[in-house]
Motif scaffolding. Structure first.
Motif, PDB file in Angstrom:
ATOM      1  N   VAL A  54      -9.371  -0.215   8.815  1.00 60.01           N
ATOM      2  CA  VAL A  54      -9.144  -0.123  10.258  1.00 60.01           C
ATOM      3  C   VAL A  54      -7.738   0.403  10.570  1.00 60.01           C
ATOM      4  O   VAL A  54      -6.808   0.239   9.776  1.00 60.01           O
ATOM      5  CB  VAL A  54      -9.361  -1.487  10.967  1.00 60.01           C
TER       6      VAL A  54
ATOM      7  N   TYR B  53       0.850  -1.187   0.000  1.00 58.96           N
ATOM      8  CA  TYR B  53       0.000   0.000   0.000  1.00 58.96           C
ATOM      9  C   TYR B  53       0.880   1.229   0.000  1.00 58.96           C
ATOM     10  O   TYR B  53       1.907   1.245   0.678  1.00 58.96           O
ATOM     11  CB  TYR B  53      -0.861   0.059   1.269  1.00 58.96           C
TER      12      TYR B  53
ATOM     13  N   THR C 226      -6.585  -8.628   0.558  1.00 63.82           N
ATOM     14  CA  THR C 226      -6.695  -9.389  -0.691  1.00 63.82           C
ATOM     15  C   THR C 226      -5.937 -10.722  -0.579  1.00 63.82           C
ATOM     16  O   THR C 226      -6.165 -11.624  -1.370  1.00 63.82           O
ATOM     17  CB  THR C 226      -6.099  -8.612  -1.886  1.00 63.82           C
TER      18      THR C 226
ATOM     19  N   THR D 258      -0.181  -9.998  -0.131  1.00 65.37           N
ATOM     20  CA  THR D 258       1.054  -9.850   0.649  1.00 65.37           C
ATOM     21  C   THR D 258       1.465 -11.194   1.240  1.00 65.37           C
ATOM     22  O   THR D 258       2.617 -11.618   1.125  1.00 65.37           O
ATOM     23  CB  THR D 258       0.847  -8.822   1.790  1.00 65.37           C
TER      24      THR D 258
HETATM   25  P1  IMP Z   1      -3.261  -7.644   1.209  1.00 59.99           P
HETATM   26  O1  IMP Z   1      -1.987  -7.879   0.483  1.00 59.99           O
HETATM   27  O2  IMP Z   1      -4.303  -7.007   0.311  1.00 59.99           O
HETATM   28  O3  IMP Z   1      -3.790  -8.826   1.952  1.00 59.99           O
HETATM   29  O4  IMP Z   1      -2.974  -6.479   2.241  1.00 59.99           O
HETATM   30  C1  IMP Z   1      -2.286  -6.693   3.404  1.00 59.99           C
HETATM   31  C2  IMP Z   1      -1.677  -5.413   3.904  1.00 59.99           C
HETATM   32  O5  IMP Z   1      -2.457  -4.260   3.562  1.00 59.99           O
HETATM   33  C3  IMP Z   1      -1.635  -5.425   5.396  1.00 59.99           C
HETATM   34  O6  IMP Z   1      -0.428  -5.988   5.866  1.00 59.99           O
HETATM   35  C4  IMP Z   1      -1.781  -3.968   5.754  1.00 59.99           C
HETATM   36  O7  IMP Z   1      -0.517  -3.355   5.785  1.00 59.99           O
HETATM   37  C5  IMP Z   1      -2.589  -3.371   4.632  1.00 59.99           C
HETATM   38  N1  IMP Z   1      -4.027  -3.250   4.951  1.00 59.99           N
HETATM   39  C6  IMP Z   1      -5.065  -3.919   4.425  1.00 59.99           C
HETATM   40  N2  IMP Z   1      -6.232  -3.549   4.967  1.00 59.99           N
HETATM   41  C7  IMP Z   1      -5.917  -2.616   5.899  1.00 59.99           C
HETATM   42  C8  IMP Z   1      -6.712  -1.851   6.841  1.00 59.99           C
HETATM   43  O8  IMP Z   1      -7.943  -1.950   6.950  1.00 59.99           O
HETATM   44  N3  IMP Z   1      -6.005  -1.010   7.636  1.00 59.99           N
HETATM   45  C9  IMP Z   1      -4.653  -0.860   7.590  1.00 59.99           C
HETATM   46  N4  IMP Z   1      -3.896  -1.567   6.747  1.00 59.99           N
HETATM   47  C10 IMP Z   1      -4.516  -2.424   5.902  1.00 59.99           C
END
Ligand code: IMP
Length: 176
Positions: free
Chosen positions: A152, A69, A103, A106
């Protein structure tokens, strides 16, 4: 800048109770085993710090940093390894500690990176899980809380680098 108090979604007491239960489960599952705990920076540092205190096993602690992000509340779709662990995990029991699975990109990327290093086992502990946005299915072995699709903050989680210090998990108010 005015100080604002985000609405609480999960309180300090609820977090603390849940972490005790997760620590008990991990301690039981790794009876007679050592554990390499990998804390995913920066978001998981508060959760990881509280969780390891509840795991009654010999632990060595590693840190890794991935970014998916920027300053937005939506995933960029790209994951970059910013800082790697220093330990050799071949033949070791690894517990990855993450703040939130959104998602799943990560964690999927991280699991792929770890798998080629031939650990004995790899398990995942995540404080939060937002099932609505999941695109890359991952198995969360130790889950704190499943939450709805809200952005959040607090307890380590940030928005644009802020709010990590909140002792509870709050909902980001779009106006702040
Ligand atoms: P993913 O790769 O889309 O699963 O995203 C994981 C990463 O996105 C997490 O380790 C967080 O750093 C960030 N992230 C996702 N949703 C949130 C949220 O609601 N608040 C803060 N960080 C988030």
């Amino acid at each position: 800048m005015e100080l604002y108090t985000p609405e609480a979604l999960i309180t300090e007491d609820e977090i603390s109770l849940r972490i005790q239960a997760l620590g008990n489960a991990i301690t039981k599952d790794f009876e007679d085993e050592d554990l390499v705990v990998i804390c995913v920076l920066k978001g998981a540092f508060v959760f990881c710090s509280d969780l390891i205190k509840k795991i009654n096993r010999p632990i060595s602690l590693e840190f890794i940093s991935l970014s998916s992000y920027g300053d937005s509340t939506n995933s960029s779709g790209n994951v970059r390894l910013e800082m790697d662990i220093t330990a050799n995990i071949e033949g070791k029991n690894v517990l990855i500690v993450e703040d939130i699975v959104d998602t799943g990109l990560t964690i999927k990327t991280l699991m792929d990176i770890m798998a080629v290093r031939k650990p004995k086992t790899v398990k995942l502990a995540s404080l939060l899980f937002k099932p609505v946005k999941l695109k890359h299915p991952v198995k969360i072995d130790y889950l704190g809380f499943e939450i709805e699709d809200k952005f959040v903050i607090g307890y380590g989680l940030d928005y644009a680098g802020r709010y990590r210090e909140l002792p509870y998990i709050g909902i980001l108010n779009a106006g702040n």
